[in-house]
Design an enzyme around this catalytic site. Structure first.
Site, short mmCIF file in Angstrom:
data_model
loop_
_atom_site.label_atom_id
_atom_site.label_comp_id
_atom_site.label_asym_id
_atom_site.label_seq_id
_atom_site.Cartn_x
_atom_site.Cartn_y
_atom_site.Cartn_z
N HIS A 1 22.32 -2.63 31.98
CA HIS A 1 22.90 -3.92 32.35
C HIS A 1 22.12 -4.53 33.52
CE1 HIS A 1 26.18 -6.75 31.93
NE2 HIS A 1 26.35 -6.78 33.23
N ALA B 1 26.60 -14.78 31.18
CA ALA B 1 26.36 -14.73 29.73
C ALA B 1 27.68 -14.92 28.97
CB ALA B 1 25.71 -13.41 29.35
N SER C 1 23.48 -14.60 32.75
CA SER C 1 23.43 -13.15 32.69
C SER C 1 24.81 -12.56 32.99
CB SER C 1 22.45 -12.60 33.73
OG SER C 1 21.14 -13.09 33.49
N SER C 2 25.21 -11.56 32.21
CA SER C 2 26.44 -10.82 32.45
C SER C 2 27.67 -11.74 32.44
CB SER C 2 26.29 -10.03 33.76
OG SER C 2 27.36 -9.15 33.93
N SER C 3 28.37 -11.91 33.57
CA SER C 3 29.49 -12.85 33.59
C SER C 3 29.00 -14.26 33.22
CB SER C 3 30.14 -12.86 34.97
OG SER C 3 31.25 -13.72 34.99
#
Ligand SMILES: *[C@@H]1O[C@H](CO)[C@@H](O)[C@H](O)[C@H]1NC(C)=O
Ligand SMILES: *[C@@H]1O[C@H](CO)[C@@H](O)[C@H](O)[C@H]1NC(C)=O
Length: 297
Positions: free
Chosen positions: A281, A144, A140-142
């Site tokens: 987010h 991802a 997820s996020s970083s």
């Protein structure tokens, strides 16, 4: 003498995996291979371990940790159900984002975090006799962003990937060579390129590689103000380019799939995008859907 050898063998077999307890989130402290960036290696080996288990690498978000991602995602419970192992890498940097900006990180065997994570996969595969056709990566996020980077730098290791609200591989590239840098222009959706240009960026992370690549499932929310939604299009362009799909002409677009307000776009068997309208987010992890994409369910 025999008793001595028996005790010695017993002791050393206990010691080799002393830190790893089945059914518990554990830190791997064995010498598991080269770890150029001193990335933390945590693992969940289920009580119900398959004889040739699969592996999911689950990569945390910025400000996150391996422990937080273990607690906040369903992969450990799913591991008990399906018998696979979960690897939770933990970022070595103070803000605990991943390095997806340095040349080292964006290069196969380049000595960055991606290299450390790949070495965790290799060690776990041999230690547990894992099925190399069932090795996956998600985050997820970083995490991802790192998932896209792992898919580009180590395509030979992974069969499939799931990207929850990231940016395309190379979008955070730091021209100044900064490690673990934030890249505002990418985050804010100002870095645009053609599918072919994005594909070259990904392919250049492992020059000369021509083997199979992981199939990609890309999630993004339409009101993401951390990694702007333009990053969804850029990431889908990148993998469409890599797989030779026509980005502008997907095979199928399905409204309200997998749920209301989500739109699934299918460019081909190796690239599915899922755009979540009204979601910020990050897009929440959907464990049941992940099991389908990874082929466990
Ligand atoms: C951000 O990334 C882009 C490539 O995606 C690069 O051209 C740009 O120089 C980067 N910005 C900084 C400040 O490094
Ligand atoms: C992404 O691409 C689609 C299809 O081309 C377009 O309609 C949409 O406006 C783009 N989204 C963003 C945030 O640029």
């Amino acid at each position: 003498m025999r008793l001595f050898f028996f005790l010695f063998a017993l002791l050393s077999s206990t010691l080799t995996s002393a830190a790893i307890t089945r059914g518990q989130f554990s830190q791997v402290t064995d010498s598991w291979g080269s770890n150029p960036t001193n990335t933390g290696f945590y693992i969940y080996v289920p009580r119900n371990l398959a004889s040739k288990p699969g592996i999911i690498v689950a990569i945390h978000y910025c400000t996150g940790t391996a422990q937080a991602y273990y607690q906040g995602t369903p992969y450990a419970q799913l591991a008990e159900q399906y018998g696979f192992i979960v690897i939770y890498p933990s970022s070595p940097y103070s803000g605990t984002c991943w390095d997806v900006s340095s040349h080292a990180a964006l290069t196969h065997n380049g000595g960055g975090d991606s290299n450390s994570i790949a070495n965790m996969v290799t060690w776990t595969t041999s230690q547990y006799n894992a099925d190399t056709s069932k090795i996956f990566v998600t985050g997820s996020s970083s995490g991802a962003m790192m998932t896209n980077v792992m898919a580009a730098t180590y395509p030979e290791l992974f069969k499939a990937a799931i990207v929850y609200s990231g940016v395309s591989a190379g979008c955070f590239y730091s021209a100044a060579g900064q490690v673990d840098a934030w890249n505002s222009s990418c985050a804010q959706g100002q870095v645009e390129a053609s599918p072919q240009a994005w594909a070259s960026i990904a392919e250049n992370m492992y020059p000369g590689y021509s083997g199979a690549r992981p199939k990609m499932q890309i999630y993004h929310g339409s009101i993401d103000t951390t990694l702007y939604p333009e990053n969804y299009n850029e990431t889908c362009k990148q993998w469409a380019g890599v797989f030779g799909y026509n980005y502008g002409a997907p095979q199928q677009v399905e409204q309200n799939n997998p749920q209301s307000q989500y739109t699934t776009t299918i460019w081909g068997p190796n690239l599915h995008g899922i755009y979540a309208t009204g979601v910020g987010h990050t897009v929440p992890v959907n464990g049941a859907r992940d099991m389908q994409w990874f082929g466990f369910a």
